[in-house]
Write an enzyme that holds these catalytic residues in place. Structure first.
Site, PDB file in Angstrom:
ATOM      1  CB  CYS A 229     -15.697  10.465   2.303  1.00 36.88           C
ATOM      2  SG  CYS A 229     -17.233  10.817   3.446  1.00 36.88           S
TER       3      CYS A 229
ATOM      4  CG  HIS B  20      -3.920  -5.900   0.233  1.00 33.44           C
ATOM      5  ND1 HIS B  20      -2.705  -6.637   0.853  1.00 33.44           N
ATOM      6  CD2 HIS B  20      -4.801  -6.664  -0.202  1.00 33.44           C
ATOM      7  CE1 HIS B  20      -2.951  -7.844   0.802  1.00 33.44           C
ATOM      8  NE2 HIS B  20      -4.224  -7.955   0.259  1.00 33.44           N
TER       9      HIS B  20
ATOM     10  CB  THR C  85       4.370 -11.859  -1.000  1.00 28.21           C
ATOM     11  OG1 THR C  85       3.275 -12.397  -0.142  1.00 28.21           O
ATOM     12  CG2 THR C  85       4.386 -12.953  -2.242  1.00 28.21           C
TER      13      THR C  85
ATOM     14  CB  CYS D 260     -19.685  15.287   3.974  1.00 28.03           C
ATOM     15  SG  CYS D 260     -19.068  13.722   4.707  1.00 28.03           S
TER      16      CYS D 260
ATOM     17  CB  VAL E  63      -1.114  -0.180   1.220  1.00 31.70           C
ATOM     18  CG1 VAL E  63      -1.911  -1.077   1.050  1.00 31.70           C
ATOM     19  CG2 VAL E  63      -0.155   0.021   2.704  1.00 31.70           C
TER      20      VAL E  63
HETATM   21  P1  NAD Z   1       4.916 -10.264   5.018  1.00 29.71           P
HETATM   22  O1  NAD Z   1       5.313  -9.365   5.885  1.00 29.71           O
HETATM   23  O2  NAD Z   1       3.957 -11.424   5.295  1.00 29.71           O
HETATM   24  O3  NAD Z   1       6.196 -11.133   4.197  1.00 29.71           O
HETATM   25  C1  NAD Z   1       7.267 -10.401   3.761  1.00 29.71           C
HETATM   26  C2  NAD Z   1       7.868 -11.238   2.940  1.00 29.71           C
HETATM   27  O4  NAD Z   1       9.068 -10.562   2.352  1.00 29.71           O
HETATM   28  C3  NAD Z   1       8.612 -12.523   3.891  1.00 29.71           C
HETATM   29  O5  NAD Z   1       8.361 -13.800   3.406  1.00 29.71           O
HETATM   30  C4  NAD Z   1      10.268 -11.957   3.959  1.00 29.71           C
HETATM   31  O6  NAD Z   1      11.043 -13.243   3.795  1.00 29.71           O
HETATM   32  C5  NAD Z   1      10.174 -11.346   2.633  1.00 29.71           C
HETATM   33  N1  NAD Z   1      11.317 -10.666   2.572  1.00 29.71           N
HETATM   34  C6  NAD Z   1      11.796  -9.566   3.555  1.00 29.71           C
HETATM   35  N2  NAD Z   1      12.759  -8.813   3.003  1.00 29.71           N
HETATM   36  C7  NAD Z   1      12.954  -9.317   1.815  1.00 29.71           C
HETATM   37  C8  NAD Z   1      13.867  -8.714   0.634  1.00 29.71           C
HETATM   38  N3  NAD Z   1      14.728  -7.675   0.849  1.00 29.71           N
HETATM   39  N4  NAD Z   1      14.037  -9.565  -0.638  1.00 29.71           N
HETATM   40  C9  NAD Z   1      13.032 -10.507  -0.705  1.00 29.71           C
HETATM   41  N5  NAD Z   1      12.050 -11.079   0.329  1.00 29.71           N
HETATM   42  C10 NAD Z   1      12.114 -10.388   1.591  1.00 29.71           C
HETATM   43  O7  NAD Z   1       4.272  -9.650   3.673  1.00 29.71           O
HETATM   44  P2  NAD Z   1       2.948  -9.932   2.767  1.00 29.71           P
HETATM   45  O8  NAD Z   1       3.186 -11.412   2.288  1.00 29.71           O
HETATM   46  O9  NAD Z   1       3.172  -8.715   1.651  1.00 29.71           O
HETATM   47  O10 NAD Z   1       1.772  -9.875   3.476  1.00 29.71           O
HETATM   48  C11 NAD Z   1       1.430  -8.747   4.748  1.00 29.71           C
HETATM   49  C12 NAD Z   1       0.404  -7.882   4.220  1.00 29.71           C
HETATM   50  O11 NAD Z   1       0.897  -6.590   4.792  1.00 29.71           O
HETATM   51  C13 NAD Z   1       0.017  -7.538   3.015  1.00 29.71           C
HETATM   52  O12 NAD Z   1      -1.328  -7.366   2.939  1.00 29.71           O
HETATM   53  C14 NAD Z   1       0.837  -5.938   2.601  1.00 29.71           C
HETATM   54  O13 NAD Z   1      -0.195  -5.232   2.109  1.00 29.71           O
HETATM   55  C15 NAD Z   1       0.969  -5.430   3.975  1.00 29.71           C
HETATM   56  N6  NAD Z   1       2.126  -4.962   4.238  1.00 29.71           N
HETATM   57  C16 NAD Z   1       2.415  -3.665   3.338  1.00 29.71           C
HETATM   58  C17 NAD Z   1       3.763  -2.933   3.393  1.00 29.71           C
HETATM   59  C18 NAD Z   1       4.008  -1.885   2.290  1.00 29.71           C
HETATM   60  O14 NAD Z   1       2.972  -1.569   1.770  1.00 29.71           O
HETATM   61  N7  NAD Z   1       5.194  -1.782   2.375  1.00 29.71           N
HETATM   62  C19 NAD Z   1       4.414  -3.116   4.419  1.00 29.71           C
HETATM   63  C20 NAD Z   1       4.074  -4.139   5.373  1.00 29.71           C
HETATM   64  C21 NAD Z   1       2.995  -4.961   5.136  1.00 29.71           C
END
Ligand code: NAD
Length: 259
Positions: free
Chosen positions: A125, A117, A186, A148, A101
């Protein structure tokens, strides 16, 4: 016969899909939720990113988002975001599906993007159903209000909420018809995004994972690479040594905040 490199597979592919998670932004200094630095004031994300938390204490929830917005505004896209943006330009047909996000993919120049997401640089709003871009850092008052009078909320999908129908439909359509799918940073735990790679694979996609560590997906992937996305992606995609894609567009034309 020599096995094609990923670079060659991507060049030959009619359609490429990339799915990203919080790990792709980790090297920009944005904490993941499940990483060691994923807590804020001892709250877990699951306690704050919910409609119930917002109804109970909107100021607390907004303070968390304000902290995240300030953190992200001060950071820049990294080499992984740039490699993905460059791939979009070179691939025949391309879609980036992100769970993030933070808006960093857009700042790196990605345009063919589905934000599953939502995006914390937009506010919604709930009373009027309107969504507007909001890049103000810091926000003048917390929690922010609509003209509003209703409380504004971040235009993101909270735990327990449904994903935008159009976003998930575009993601499913793309993974069902792609030749190559890259899954980057992820944990492959949050549904329904976590099911997309398996759907892609079931429809014949060549599945490639890039993550710091093994995930539930690793055993199913055709290639699973362990390491930092910002280091591995430019190598795997053959973009090392090439310039970043020309002219990434600001989020709002002329806005100096954008890279
Ligand atoms: P997660 O936190 O569950 O997993 C992050 C993954 O990234 C882990 O598997 C980890 O091993 C891996 N990782 C960490 N550093 C890395 C790197 N340098 N290179 C490659 N891989 C790396 O995140 P998710 O699976 O995206 O799910 C969590 C939820 O949290 C999602 O809905 C996401 O939208 C949200 N989120 C978003 C942000 C953002 O927008 N930056 C930050 C935190 C969480």
């Amino acid at each position: 016969m020599r096995t094609p490199t990923l670079h060659e597979r991507v060049q030959a592919a009619k359609r490429v899909v990339v799915l990203t998670g919080a790990g792709v932004s980790a090297e920009s200094g944005i904490p993941t939720f499940r990483g060691a630095d994923g807590l804020w004031r001892r709250h877990r994300a699951e306690e704050l990113a919910t409609p119930e938390a917002f109804a109970r204490d909107p100021r607390l929830v907004w303070e968390w988002y304000e902290w995240r917005r300030q953190l992200i505004a001060a950071r820049r896209p990294n080499a992984a975001h740039e490699a993905i943006a460059a791939l979009e330009v070179r691939a025949q047909d391309f879609l980036l599906v992100t769970q993030n996000v933070d808006g960093l993919h857009r700042r790196a120049g990605s345009r063919r993007i589905v934000e599953l997401h939502g995006n914390l640089w937009r506010v919604r709003c709930p009373a009027e159903g309107t969504v507007t871009e909001n890049l103000e850092v810091p926000l003048p008052s917390l929690p922010p209000r609509c003209a509003c009078g209703a409380l504004l909320r971040p235009d993101v999908v909270w735990f327990g909420e449904a994903l935008p129908t159009d976003a998930i439909r575009r993601a499913y359509d793309a993974v069902e018809s792609c030749d190559v799918m890259l899954v980057v940073g992820t944990s492959a735990l949050v549904q329904p995004a976590a099911s997309l790679p398996m759907i892609g694979k079931a429809h014949g996609a060549y599945l490639v994972e890039v993550n710091l560590e093994p995930t539930p997906l690793s055993g199913f992937a055709d290639e699973s690479h362990q390491g930092k996305a910002g280091e591995l992606l430019p190598q795997l995609l053959g973009t090392l040594g090439t310039a970043p894609i020309p002219n990434p567009q600001p989020l709002i034309p002329g806005n100096p905040w954008s890279t």
